[in-house]
Design a protein around this motif. Structure first.
Motif, mmCIF file in Angstrom:
data_model
loop_
_atom_site.group_PDB
_atom_site.id
_atom_site.type_symbol
_atom_site.label_atom_id
_atom_site.label_comp_id
_atom_site.label_asym_id
_atom_site.label_seq_id
_atom_site.Cartn_x
_atom_site.Cartn_y
_atom_site.Cartn_z
ATOM 1 N N ALA A 174 0.831 -1.204 0.000
ATOM 2 C CA ALA A 174 0.000 0.000 0.000
ATOM 3 C C ALA A 174 0.863 1.252 0.000
ATOM 4 O O ALA A 174 1.902 1.308 0.672
ATOM 5 C CB ALA A 174 -0.904 0.010 1.228
ATOM 6 N N VAL A 176 0.260 5.359 0.736
ATOM 7 C CA VAL A 176 -0.614 6.453 1.143
ATOM 8 C C VAL A 176 0.237 7.718 1.142
ATOM 9 O O VAL A 176 1.232 7.804 1.858
ATOM 10 C CB VAL A 176 -1.224 6.230 2.541
ATOM 11 N N GLN A 196 -0.627 -0.649 -4.663
ATOM 12 C CA GLN A 196 -1.882 0.089 -4.790
ATOM 13 C C GLN A 196 -1.830 1.371 -3.967
ATOM 14 O O GLN A 196 -1.343 1.365 -2.834
ATOM 15 C CB GLN A 196 -3.062 -0.774 -4.330
ATOM 16 N N TYR A 198 -3.708 4.259 -1.936
ATOM 17 C CA TYR A 198 -4.938 4.448 -1.151
ATOM 18 C C TYR A 198 -5.074 5.912 -0.767
ATOM 19 O O TYR A 198 -4.076 6.627 -0.615
ATOM 20 C CB TYR A 198 -4.905 3.587 0.114
ATOM 21 N N SER A 199 -6.304 6.338 -0.560
ATOM 22 C CA SER A 199 -6.559 7.744 -0.245
ATOM 23 C C SER A 199 -6.299 8.079 1.218
ATOM 24 O O SER A 199 -6.146 9.237 1.578
ATOM 25 C CB SER A 199 -8.002 8.111 -0.604
ATOM 26 N N SER A 200 -6.268 7.042 2.081
ATOM 27 C CA SER A 200 -6.036 7.293 3.501
ATOM 28 C C SER A 200 -5.430 6.063 4.156
ATOM 29 O O SER A 200 -5.496 4.944 3.614
ATOM 30 C CB SER A 200 -7.345 7.634 4.212
ATOM 31 N N GLU A 203 -8.154 3.506 4.974
ATOM 32 C CA GLU A 203 -8.546 2.699 3.813
ATOM 33 C C GLU A 203 -7.518 1.591 3.562
ATOM 34 O O GLU A 203 -7.876 0.439 3.282
ATOM 35 C CB GLU A 203 -8.671 3.593 2.576
ATOM 36 N N ALA A 204 -6.240 1.939 3.689
ATOM 37 C CA ALA A 204 -5.186 0.943 3.477
ATOM 38 C C ALA A 204 -5.245 -0.144 4.549
ATOM 39 O O ALA A 204 -5.094 -1.338 4.247
ATOM 40 C CB ALA A 204 -3.826 1.627 3.482
ATOM 41 N N ASP A 207 -7.619 -2.965 3.963
ATOM 42 C CA ASP A 207 -7.251 -3.910 2.899
ATOM 43 C C ASP A 207 -6.134 -4.861 3.315
ATOM 44 O O ASP A 207 -5.754 -5.750 2.552
ATOM 45 C CB ASP A 207 -6.835 -3.127 1.655
#
Length: 360
Positions: A174, A176, A196, A198-200, A203-204, A207
């Motif tokens: 992730a 961020v 990937q 992530y916006s925050s 959120e990460a 996942d």
């Protein structure tokens, strides 16, 4: 010694390559054997030496950020072996063959910048760069170099190795990013599918990635720190400090106000980029000492430049003494380009501080 890189040659053809690099590669010093002298070495700042290059290498190894050696790879390996100490401190070592067909990254590829230097030198010579580091070969993120060209620094190096392993082994990683430069992906291919954005952090975390790269100037909450169990936290240089102070204010008082203010904002001092003030304070010892201690840019503006900025809190008193309607607030705005400040103006003892963020 004037430059960051030493270019060393011991053959006739190598000397021509070295001289070319001396002209084309910024911040490089050229060394070659005096039997190949052309008569213009003093004028061009080229260093001549006698005897074995083996005797010269130890001093160059400890003095330069990188060595570019136009010497056979095997000979270089034998000569530098006794000099190796630690990948955090060893210089970059790059080897070029005698026909300038290949430029090889030999030592300190990531931390020392040899891979980057290899590409730069290869481009100058129109040669083939030879790099064997996994992240470079796979065209993925080099964790230990992520954001380095922008000045980003790690909060801790503890997880660099396991996070790097997750990246090159194609595990779920992730990213961020809350602040800092956005153009960190420099390959002409898409971001690898295992990585990937992530916006925050929340959120990460949902996942459940195997590893994470977090880019922020903020101090993370205890809950957010969960992401760092196998993660690396990067500090981009985005905080700008505008400072005004009374003449003779001590460095310790200025530093204490800065630390206190950043703590109140939950901002990391590692993300400070510059300390800005008025040109009347360009010789203020306390300001200079603090900037030098942390390696910050020390920037000062004329009253006319400061008065060109629209202020929330202009001061007639400050104008009478300095010719500017403010110091800390407009200085922070000028450098950062920010319209709104995180701290407009805070007075503490002999110090006035404003804080801005550079937004990319």
């Amino acid at each position: 010694m004037k430059g960051q890189y030493a270019v060393v040659a011991i053959t006739k053809h190598g000397v021509e390559i070295a001289r070319k690099l001396g002209v084309r590669l910024p911040s490089s010093d050229v060394y070659y054997m005096n039997k190949f002298a052309k008569g213009d070495e003093e004028e061009k700042g080229i260093q001549l030496f006698e005897g074995s290059v083996r005797l010269l290498l130890p001093s160059l190894f400890s003095s330069y950020r990188g060595l570019i050696l136009i010497i056979s790879l095997g000979a270089v390996v034998r000569m530098i072996a006794p000099l190796l100490k630690d990948k955090k401190t060893d210089p970059a070592v790059v080897v070029i063959d005698d026909k300038a067909e290949h430029v090889i990254s030999v030592l300190s590829g990531h931390l020392g910048g040899a891979n980057e230097l290899t590409r730069e030198v290869a481009a100058i010579l129109q040669a083939r760069p030879v790099i064997t580091t996994a992240s470079d070969v796979q065209k993925t993120i080099p964790v230990d170099l992520f954001g380095r060209r922008f000045g980003w620094v790690w909060e801790s190096e503890e997880n660099l190795t396991p996070v790097s392993a997750a990246v090159v082994n194609e595990e779920k990683v992730a990213i961020v990013q809350e602040s800092g430069e956005k153009d960190w992906w420099h390959y002409d291919t898409p971001l690898p599918s295992n990585i990937q954005v992530y916006s925050s952090i929340d959120e990460a975390l949902k996942d459940k990635p195997a590893a994470a790269l977090i880019v922020t100037h903020r101090i993370l909450s205890d809950r957010e720190k969960e992401i760092l169990k196998n993660g690396v936290l990067y500090r981009p240089k985005v905080i700008v400090l505008g400072i005004g102070c009374n003449r003779g204010t001590s460095a310790s008082e200025i530093e204490a106000v800065i630390q206190e203010t950043l703590h109140e904002l939950s901002f990391s001092i590692k993300s400070v980029k510059a300390l800005c003030t008025i040109d009347l304070k360009k010789d203020e010892q306390g300001l200079i000492e603090v900037a030098n201690k942390y390696g910050w840019e020390f920037v000062y503006y004329s009253p006319e430049e400061l008065n060109s900025v629209e202020l929330e809190l202009p001061s007639e008193t400050v104008f009478r003494y300095t010719g500017a309607y403010g110091v800390s607030e407009p200085a922070a705005k000028l450098y950062s380009g920010a319209k709104q400040l995180e701290v407009v103006k805070k007075k503490s003892g002999n110090v006035t501080i404003s804080v801005a963020l550079i937004r990319y």
